[in-house]
Design an enzyme around this catalytic site. Structure first.
Site, PDB file in Angstrom:
ATOM      1  N   ARG A  15      -5.080  -5.056  -9.386  1.00  0.00           N
ATOM      2  CA  ARG A  15      -3.869  -5.191  -9.781  1.00  0.00           C
ATOM      3  C   ARG A  15      -2.980  -5.885  -9.647  1.00  0.00           C
ATOM      4  O   ARG A  15      -1.514  -5.926  -9.952  1.00  0.00           O
ATOM      5  CB  ARG A  15      -4.019  -3.511 -10.639  1.00  0.00           C
ATOM      6  CG  ARG A  15      -5.215  -3.614 -11.784  1.00  0.00           C
ATOM      7  CD  ARG A  15      -5.250  -1.863 -12.304  1.00  0.00           C
ATOM      8  NE  ARG A  15      -5.461  -1.585 -11.518  1.00  0.00           N
ATOM      9  CZ  ARG A  15      -6.780  -0.345 -11.646  1.00  0.00           C
ATOM     10  NH1 ARG A  15      -6.062   0.576 -12.494  1.00  0.00           N
ATOM     11  NH2 ARG A  15      -7.442   0.316 -10.683  1.00  0.00           N
ATOM     12  N   GLN A  74     -17.390   1.166   3.769  1.00  0.00           N
ATOM     13  CA  GLN A  74     -18.173   0.800   2.393  1.00  0.00           C
ATOM     14  C   GLN A  74     -18.044  -0.444   2.404  1.00  0.00           C
ATOM     15  O   GLN A  74     -16.867  -1.291   1.711  1.00  0.00           O
ATOM     16  CB  GLN A  74     -17.595   1.490   1.302  1.00  0.00           C
ATOM     17  CG  GLN A  74     -17.896   1.378  -0.177  1.00  0.00           C
ATOM     18  CD  GLN A  74     -17.549   1.699  -0.878  1.00  0.00           C
ATOM     19  OE1 GLN A  74     -16.012   1.822  -0.846  1.00  0.00           O
ATOM     20  NE2 GLN A  74     -17.592   1.981  -2.319  1.00  0.00           N
TER      21      GLN A  74
HETATM   22  C1  UD1 Z   1      -9.456   6.800 -10.856  1.00  0.00           C
HETATM   23  C2  UD1 Z   1     -10.413   7.353 -10.757  1.00  0.00           C
HETATM   24  C3  UD1 Z   1      -9.918   8.256 -12.432  1.00  0.00           C
HETATM   25  C4  UD1 Z   1      -8.114   8.515 -12.378  1.00  0.00           C
HETATM   26  C5  UD1 Z   1      -7.923   7.582 -11.227  1.00  0.00           C
HETATM   27  C6  UD1 Z   1      -6.291   8.719 -10.456  1.00  0.00           C
HETATM   28  C7  UD1 Z   1     -12.966   6.774 -10.626  1.00  0.00           C
HETATM   29  C8  UD1 Z   1     -14.496   6.477 -11.647  1.00  0.00           C
HETATM   30  N1  UD1 Z   1     -11.400   6.993 -11.290  1.00  0.00           N
HETATM   31  O1  UD1 Z   1      -9.090   5.411 -11.733  1.00  0.00           O
HETATM   32  O2  UD1 Z   1     -10.444   8.970 -12.837  1.00  0.00           O
HETATM   33  O3  UD1 Z   1      -7.433   9.078 -13.536  1.00  0.00           O
HETATM   34  O4  UD1 Z   1      -8.268   7.262  -9.741  1.00  0.00           O
HETATM   35  O5  UD1 Z   1      -5.650   7.679  -9.775  1.00  0.00           O
HETATM   36  O6  UD1 Z   1     -12.752   7.212  -9.643  1.00  0.00           O
HETATM   37  N2  UD1 Z   1     -12.002   3.075  -3.758  1.00  0.00           N
HETATM   38  C9  UD1 Z   1     -12.925   2.932  -3.005  1.00  0.00           C
HETATM   39  N3  UD1 Z   1     -14.039   2.401  -3.063  1.00  0.00           N
HETATM   40  C10 UD1 Z   1     -14.192   1.556  -4.137  1.00  0.00           C
HETATM   41  C11 UD1 Z   1     -13.742   1.783  -5.188  1.00  0.00           C
HETATM   42  C12 UD1 Z   1     -12.516   2.178  -5.191  1.00  0.00           C
HETATM   43  O7  UD1 Z   1     -12.385   3.484  -1.760  1.00  0.00           O
HETATM   44  O8  UD1 Z   1     -15.479   0.920  -4.250  1.00  0.00           O
HETATM   45  C13 UD1 Z   1     -10.517   3.725  -3.698  1.00  0.00           C
HETATM   46  C14 UD1 Z   1      -9.516   2.731  -4.055  1.00  0.00           C
HETATM   47  O9  UD1 Z   1      -8.911   2.548  -2.837  1.00  0.00           O
HETATM   48  C15 UD1 Z   1      -8.759   3.868  -4.327  1.00  0.00           C
HETATM   49  C16 UD1 Z   1      -8.905   5.338  -4.764  1.00  0.00           C
HETATM   50  O10 UD1 Z   1     -10.716   4.770  -4.609  1.00  0.00           O
HETATM   51  O11 UD1 Z   1      -7.724   4.769  -3.048  1.00  0.00           O
HETATM   52  C17 UD1 Z   1      -9.393   4.412  -6.380  1.00  0.00           C
HETATM   53  O12 UD1 Z   1      -9.973   3.438  -6.541  1.00  0.00           O
HETATM   54  P1  UD1 Z   1      -9.303   2.478  -8.466  1.00  0.00           P
HETATM   55  O13 UD1 Z   1     -10.206   2.049  -8.153  1.00  0.00           O
HETATM   56  O14 UD1 Z   1      -8.066   2.731  -7.947  1.00  0.00           O
HETATM   57  O15 UD1 Z   1      -9.612   3.617  -9.032  1.00  0.00           O
HETATM   58  P2  UD1 Z   1      -8.999   3.757 -10.994  1.00  0.00           P
HETATM   59  O16 UD1 Z   1      -9.057   3.004 -11.868  1.00  0.00           O
HETATM   60  O17 UD1 Z   1      -7.382   4.524 -10.322  1.00  0.00           O
HETATM   61 CA    CA Z   2      -6.071   4.381  -8.760  1.00  0.00          CA
END
Ligand code: UD1
Ligand code: CA
Length: 468
Positions: A15, A74
């Protein structure tokens, strides 16, 4: 009770529409991930903090490895649940003993404070919960996962529903999941393999662990953060700039509480690492960056940018000064529009004026270069007067050379000092000179042709022109 820490930082940050990995974007002068690591270190020592990296893993690792945290790779980013599966696998291969509890932080939720994490771990311990979620009730909960309580006022919840998975026409619970959790590690690990990607994002959601634990009769609780800004995520540049402003305003408030005056603090860009002593006044539109330290009773006028520099007491920076890696002694007077490049060391009560540039230059006590000069690779003594337009010619096209100027020297305006060169104590350089040879103490050096004056030349010239 002991807590290990895992920070999720493997995502791309689609995003943001940026080439830079999300967690390396900066707010308050520091990357999101460094903010999160710093607060994580209040819970566990760096070597017990696991950073989950994936997208541009090498770049992310290089940016934070000096902190001493551990990394869990990962390779494919299949969701936050998958990220924790990698943590489980890391422990299974003997990475370290499994901690009894695990605090999980999001690399993109950077303003979380140590006090809040302490409250969260305490709440988790008190409730002896399988999972504890930090939540908030923001004005606009759109985009976040939503937390459903068992009953209003109950600490226990039934589960978390992601925004994208809310049924059509359902606004969802106003309480959002911050992406910050405590787990009983064994109970978390027991549920990770049951996650599926049957959801709107086709990802493995860590948030689904809540529902799975509740279905098993485990206790899942939630606690509301007292400060909403702390738990806001940074998924877009606009969200990041909102957090940046919030963070810098906090820094300005901290400094003001210590006796610093900041006019219109919302216009100033001050990094959290900056230190300022009492009775210093900062005018609007000033930037103070990095490891900058300002002494007491300084005045920093508008449009100055000061980075990694140290100013003594009572320094006046007039408008538009730019300083980087510089040291300025007490009561010095700079600007307007002075440019102090790295290695500038300006003595007590010295003056560096309009459009004067210094680089790797030491200027002694009370010395002055007030107008349009360049001093590079120079050692200048005390009580020296550097005239307008003086240039140290420090570069021969291949090497840099030093100019050394003794105490009490007077360098006339518009002189060029061709380095390597030394001007002895108390010597004088006549205005408009090009000086290529050392000048002994107390001598006058002239390096220009003698003036020729032709009396009545103008009248003769005009008469000649008329008769032509
Ligand atoms: C996530 C939460 C949501 C919460 C929000 C708060 C989930 C499914 N949803 O959504 O409930 O309200 O955060 O900010 O968890 N990441 C990894 N590996 C992955 C995917 C993501 O390490 O495979 C990390 C990203 O770098 C990030 C964090 O996890 O730092 C959150 O991921 P992001 O995709 O931003 O989740 P949100 O859609 O914001
Ligand atoms: Ca997030």
């Amino acid at each position: 009770m002991s807590f290990g820490v895992a920070i999720m930082a493997a995502g791309k940050g689609t995003r943001l529409k940026s080439r830079r990995p999300k967690v390396l974007h900066e707010i308050g002068g520091r990357s999101l991930l460094l903010h999160v690591i710093a607060v994580a270190e209040t819970v566990a020592p760096a070597q017990e903090i696991l950073c989950i990296v994936g997208h541009e893993a090498e770049r992310v690792k290089a940016a934070v490895e000096a902190t001493g945290v551990q990394f869990v790779l990962q390779t494919e980013q299949l969701g936050t649940g998958h990220a924790l599966q990698m943590v489980k696998a890391w422990f299974a291969t003997g990475g370290a003993p499994v901690p009894e509890n695990l605090l999980v932080l999001s690399g993109d939720v950077p303003l979380i404070r140590a006090e809040t994490l302490a409250g969260l771990t305490e709440f988790h311990t008190k409730h002896d919960a399988a999972m504890t979620i930090l939540t908030a009730v923001p004005e606009n909960p759109f985009g976040y996962g939503r937390v459903n309580r068992q009953a209003p006022g109950s600490a226990e919840i039934t589960g978390i529903v992601e925004q994208k998975d809310l049924p059509q026409g359902d606004a969802g619970s106003p309480e959002i999941n911050s992406g910050i959790y405590c787990f009983n590690t064994a109970k978390l690990f027991a549920k990770l393999d049951q996650l599926t990607d049957k959801n709107a994002s086709r990802e493995l959601y860590l948030t689904d662990v809540a529902g799975l634990l509740v279905a098993d009769g485990e206790k899942v609780v939630a606690t509301v953060a007292s400060n909403i800004n702390e738990v806001l995520g940074a998924n877009t540049i606009a969200e990041m700039m909102h957090l940046d402003a919030a963070m810098r305003l906090e820094t300005a408030k901290r400094l003001m509480a210590q006796g610093v005056t900041i006019f219109r603090p919302e216009t100033c860009v001050i990094d959290a690492t900056v230190e300022v002593e009492a009775d210093t006044v900062i005018e609007p539109f000033v930037q103070l960056l990095g490891k900058t330290k300002l002494g007491a009773e300084c005045r920093i006028r508008s449009y100055s940018v000061v980075k990694d520099s140290t100013l003594g007491e009572g320094v006046l920076l007039r408008n538009g000064c730019i300083l980087e890696d510089a040291i300025v002694g007490a009561n010095a007077l700079l600007g307007p529009y002075a440019h102090l490049r790295p290695g500038s060391d300006i003595g007590e009560a010295a003056h560096i004026g309009n459009f004067v540039e210094t680089k790797k230059t030491r200027l002694g006590k009370g010395s002055k270069a007030n107008h349009l000069a360049y001093l590079g690779d120079a050692e200048v003594g005390a009580g020296v007067n550097v005239g307008a337009g003086v240039i140290t010619c420090n570069y021969d096209g291949v090497h840099k050379h030093t100019t050394s100027i003794g105490d009490g020297v007077f360098v006339g305006s518009d002189s060029t000092l061709v380095a390597p060169l030394s001007l002895g104590d108390g010597s004088y350089v006549a205005a408009g000179s090009c000086i290529t040879e050392d000048v002994p103490a107390g001598a006058l050096a002239l390096g220009r042709s003698r003036q020729v004056t032709k009396e009545d030349w103008v009248a003769r010239k005009k008469a000649n022109l008329k008769n032509a």
